[in-house]
Design a protein around this motif. Structure first.
Motif, PDB file in Angstrom:
ATOM      1  N   THR A  20       2.656 -21.991 -45.123  1.00 40.82           N
ATOM      2  CA  THR A  20       3.507 -21.005 -44.457  1.00 40.82           C
ATOM      3  C   THR A  20       2.890 -19.614 -44.552  1.00 40.82           C
ATOM      4  O   THR A  20       2.255 -19.274 -45.554  1.00 40.82           O
ATOM      5  CB  THR A  20       4.911 -20.993 -45.107  1.00 40.82           C
ATOM      6  OG1 THR A  20       5.476 -22.286 -44.968  1.00 40.82           O
ATOM      7  CG2 THR A  20       5.829 -19.962 -44.477  1.00 40.82           C
ATOM      8  N   VAL A  59       8.322 -15.868 -39.902  1.00 40.64           N
ATOM      9  CA  VAL A  59       7.910 -16.941 -40.797  1.00 40.64           C
ATOM     10  C   VAL A  59       7.320 -18.031 -39.912  1.00 40.64           C
ATOM     11  O   VAL A  59       8.011 -18.581 -39.059  1.00 40.64           O
ATOM     12  CB  VAL A  59       9.107 -17.503 -41.600  1.00 40.64           C
ATOM     13  CG1 VAL A  59       8.676 -18.711 -42.429  1.00 40.64           C
ATOM     14  CG2 VAL A  59       9.724 -16.421 -42.468  1.00 40.64           C
ATOM     15  N   TYR A  93       5.865 -21.565 -40.278  1.00 39.23           N
ATOM     16  CA  TYR A  93       5.634 -22.649 -41.236  1.00 39.23           C
ATOM     17  C   TYR A  93       5.043 -23.845 -40.506  1.00 39.23           C
ATOM     18  O   TYR A  93       5.530 -24.288 -39.488  1.00 39.23           O
ATOM     19  CB  TYR A  93       6.883 -22.960 -42.056  1.00 39.23           C
ATOM     20  CG  TYR A  93       7.885 -23.917 -41.468  1.00 39.23           C
ATOM     21  CD1 TYR A  93       7.802 -25.288 -41.738  1.00 39.23           C
ATOM     22  CD2 TYR A  93       8.924 -23.458 -40.684  1.00 39.23           C
ATOM     23  CE1 TYR A  93       8.741 -26.168 -41.220  1.00 39.23           C
ATOM     24  CE2 TYR A  93       9.867 -24.324 -40.167  1.00 39.23           C
ATOM     25  CZ  TYR A  93       9.761 -25.678 -40.440  1.00 39.23           C
ATOM     26  OH  TYR A  93      10.684 -26.544 -39.915  1.00 39.23           O
TER      27      TYR A  93
END
Length: 163
Positions: free
Chosen positions: A119, A33, A35
């Motif tokens: 994101t 992830v 972001y």
């Protein structure tokens, strides 16, 4: 520029708040992830970071690493990480190159030179699984985790493991 699901994420190499350098090859073999957020120490950025921190164990259990990327300096990020008690890496994109590559080149709130809040969820090979071009920091981390779980279960996303 929007990176579409199934496409390779752009390569990058950025310094973390702790001095370690991170790049796409460091994330291979696990989901990630990435972001982007505009300003360490702001209320919304702290809210979003803490939401990811609270769910960090669940992201790890689902096989994903979380990394925050900001145009702040490493020193600013280190202070932010310490103040918030964060345990995941914060990467400094002070030159704004990675923000441009990922299409997070400007903040919609008029913060000149700051990354926009968005994101990307990447698969184990560094391909885009999902992109959130607009983010509400209050619920976003949970939405990313839910999407990660659906993708892992084969219920969501254009990219499947092993494809």
């Amino acid at each position: 520029m929007t990176l579409l699901p199934g496409y390779p994420a752009p390569a990058f190499k950025l310094p973390g708040d702790d001095g370690r350098w991170w790049g796409l090859p460091d994330l291979r073999g696990q989901a990630a992830v990435l972001y982007f957020y505009p300003l360490a120490h702001s209320r919304d950025c702290a809210l979003e970071a803490m939401a990811f921190e609270v769910l960090l164990g669940e992201f790890a259990a689902a096989g994903a690493r979380v990394l925050g990327i900001s145009t702040d300096s490493r020193a600013q990020l280190a202070r932010f990480r310490h103040a918030q008690g964060l345990t995941f890496p914060l990467l400094s994109d002070a030159g704004r190159e990675v923000s441009r590559l990922y299409g997070a080149r400007r903040s919609p709130w008029g913060l000149v030179g700051r990354a926009g809040r968005q994101t990307y969820l990447l698969d184990e090979r560094g391909r885009v699984v999902h992109h959130w071009p607009q983010v509400d920091p209050a619920w976003h981390a949970q939405a990313v985790l839910d999407t990660l779980r659906r993708w892992r279960d084969g219920q969501d996303g254009a990219v499947t493991l092993g494809a």
